[in-house]
Scaffold this active site. Structure first.
Site, PDB file in Angstrom:
ATOM      1  N   ARG A 124       4.738   3.014  -9.013  1.00  0.00           N
ATOM      2  CA  ARG A 124       6.486   3.286  -8.650  1.00  0.00           C
ATOM      3  C   ARG A 124       7.678   2.952 -10.026  1.00  0.00           C
ATOM      4  O   ARG A 124       8.347   3.336 -10.153  1.00  0.00           O
ATOM      5  CB  ARG A 124       6.974   2.301  -7.471  1.00  0.00           C
ATOM      6  CG  ARG A 124       6.113   2.971  -6.250  1.00  0.00           C
ATOM      7  CD  ARG A 124       6.118   1.421  -4.997  1.00  0.00           C
ATOM      8  NE  ARG A 124       7.214   1.029  -4.560  1.00  0.00           N
ATOM      9  CZ  ARG A 124       7.498   0.579  -3.789  1.00  0.00           C
ATOM     10  NH1 ARG A 124       6.535  -0.495  -3.262  1.00  0.00           N
ATOM     11  NH2 ARG A 124       9.108  -0.108  -3.251  1.00  0.00           N
ATOM     12  N   ILE A 170      -2.878  -2.318  -1.634  1.00  0.00           N
ATOM     13  CA  ILE A 170      -1.864  -1.501  -2.407  1.00  0.00           C
ATOM     14  C   ILE A 170      -0.838  -1.346  -1.514  1.00  0.00           C
ATOM     15  O   ILE A 170      -0.302  -2.497  -0.381  1.00  0.00           O
ATOM     16  CB  ILE A 170      -2.236   0.183  -1.360  1.00  0.00           C
ATOM     17  CG1 ILE A 170      -3.012  -0.104  -0.175  1.00  0.00           C
ATOM     18  CG2 ILE A 170      -3.782   0.798  -1.925  1.00  0.00           C
ATOM     19  CD1 ILE A 170      -2.593   1.117   0.935  1.00  0.00           C
ATOM     20  N   ASP A 171       0.016  -1.451  -2.065  1.00  0.00           N
ATOM     21  CA  ASP A 171       1.725  -1.617  -1.412  1.00  0.00           C
ATOM     22  C   ASP A 171       1.845  -1.811  -0.203  1.00  0.00           C
ATOM     23  O   ASP A 171       1.368  -0.383   0.667  1.00  0.00           O
ATOM     24  CB  ASP A 171       2.793  -0.560  -2.057  1.00  0.00           C
ATOM     25  CG  ASP A 171       3.085  -0.767  -3.395  1.00  0.00           C
ATOM     26  OD1 ASP A 171       2.604  -2.284  -4.131  1.00  0.00           O
ATOM     27  OD2 ASP A 171       3.592  -0.249  -4.332  1.00  0.00           O
ATOM     28  N   LYS A 172       2.962  -2.268   0.895  1.00  0.00           N
ATOM     29  CA  LYS A 172       3.050  -3.038   1.762  1.00  0.00           C
ATOM     30  C   LYS A 172       2.942  -1.060   2.079  1.00  0.00           C
ATOM     31  O   LYS A 172       2.966  -1.239   3.451  1.00  0.00           O
ATOM     32  CB  LYS A 172       3.944  -4.031   2.662  1.00  0.00           C
ATOM     33  CG  LYS A 172       4.754  -4.164   3.670  1.00  0.00           C
ATOM     34  CD  LYS A 172       5.595  -4.491   3.990  1.00  0.00           C
ATOM     35  CE  LYS A 172       6.121  -4.770   5.389  1.00  0.00           C
ATOM     36  NZ  LYS A 172       7.397  -5.619   5.319  1.00  0.00           N
ATOM     37  N   THR A 179       3.310   1.841   1.330  1.00  0.00           N
ATOM     38  CA  THR A 179       2.198   2.733   1.133  1.00  0.00           C
ATOM     39  C   THR A 179       1.491   2.494   2.415  1.00  0.00           C
ATOM     40  O   THR A 179       0.726   2.447   2.411  1.00  0.00           O
ATOM     41  CB  THR A 179       1.329   2.477  -0.763  1.00  0.00           C
ATOM     42  OG1 THR A 179       2.465   2.554  -1.289  1.00  0.00           O
ATOM     43  CG2 THR A 179       0.881   3.829  -1.230  1.00  0.00           C
TER      44      THR A 179
END
Length: 283
Positions: free
Chosen positions: A177, A76-78, A80
């Site tokens: 996003r 998952i994104d940094k 997030t």
């Protein structure tokens, strides 16, 4: 940090995350560990951000014996927060990776966005290509992009903001996003696809009494949280469901928006609890 019970057992998690705690353990056994991470941590090594703090290294140091390691099976994104699962051995890593690759994992995110969607429920099915511009953003690309599909549902409208449920069917970089941006919607405090303006209570609460020079923002990081994960255990095959309580900053934001606008994202889930540390009932 609380630790879950035996392999293949029920849902188990440790409750809410303290402000400065990088992660909490939702569940672990001899094959897997499920964590609730804070915003700002990489799930694994990233060539674009080699010096950033890594969750896998922090968790390995805290949870593993000498010679053991954690195997990343998804990202998952940094920026997030929320659920991340790791394998604790090569076989678990292989089977978990296949589950994600074969789209057998049910993933649910919550996003706080600017404005409100035109439709309560909508689907975005637009091919995406990662690292598509100078800012390393994911972009629409009908020719070279990979198929990408996300299901969205409005959970609550809070004046100038809305809480959305996002269920990515595929797992592309920055998928949620990028898909929202392509629909004309941006997540609060998104430095890549929107604006970085923090969310202040003084901007949403009438007759707010305080010193604007000393006011701290309710939220000053990406308003995206990996909330729920449903997956089959790599050894037993049992279906397991994990839910990650909001970190303190996002939980405070939810409560303040709910007080001001009298609507709550969790009202959309029958029988759900918004109290930290309580378990959601099994489906």
């Amino acid at each position: 940090m609380g630790v879950g019970g035996d392999r293949g057992g029920g849902i188990c998690y440790s409750g809410g995350m303290k402000r400065n705690e990088p992660f909490t353990v939702l569940y672990q056994d001899e094959d897997i560990v499920v964590l609730n991470k804070s915003s700002g941590l990489l799930v694994a090594a990233d060539r674009w951000d080699p010096d950033a703090t890594r969750l896998d290294l922090l968790a390995t140091e805290a949870l593993c014996k000498e010679g053991e390691r954690l195997y990343a099976v998804h990202r998952i994104d940094k920026d997030t927060s929320g659920i991340v699962i790791y394998g604790k051995n090569e076989e678990a890593h292989r089977k978990l990776s296949m589950s994600f690759q074969n789209r057998e994992v049910d993933k649910t995110y919550h996003a706080l966005v600017h404005g409100r969607p035109a439709e309560e429920e909508f689907e975005v099915d637009i091919p995406l290509r990662a690292d598509g511009d100078a800012k390393h953003r994911t972009v629409r690309d009908k020719h070279k992009g990979k198929d990408a599909q996300t299901l969205f549902r409005t959970l609550a409208v809070c004046g100038p903001y809305a809480w959305l449920e996002a269920k990515p069917i595929t797992g592309r970089t920055h998928q949620i996003r990028a898909h929202l941006q392509l629909e004309g919607i941006t997540i609060v405090c998104d430095p890549l696809y929107g604006k970085t303006d923090p969310l202040y209570l003084s901007k949403i609460k009438r007759k707010w009494r305080g010193d604007e020079l000393e006011e701290r923002p309710l939220l000053d990081r990406l308003g995206l949280h990996a909330w729920k994960l449903v997956i089959k255990h790599p050894t037993t095959g049992a279906e397991m469901e994990f839910t990650a309580p909001y970190p303190k900053d996002l939980e405070t934001t939810r409560k303040q928006l709910a007080r001001v606008f009298r609507t709550d994202p969790f009202d959309s889930y029958e029988g759900s609890s918004t109290e930290e540390g309580e378990e959601n009932p099994d489906d």
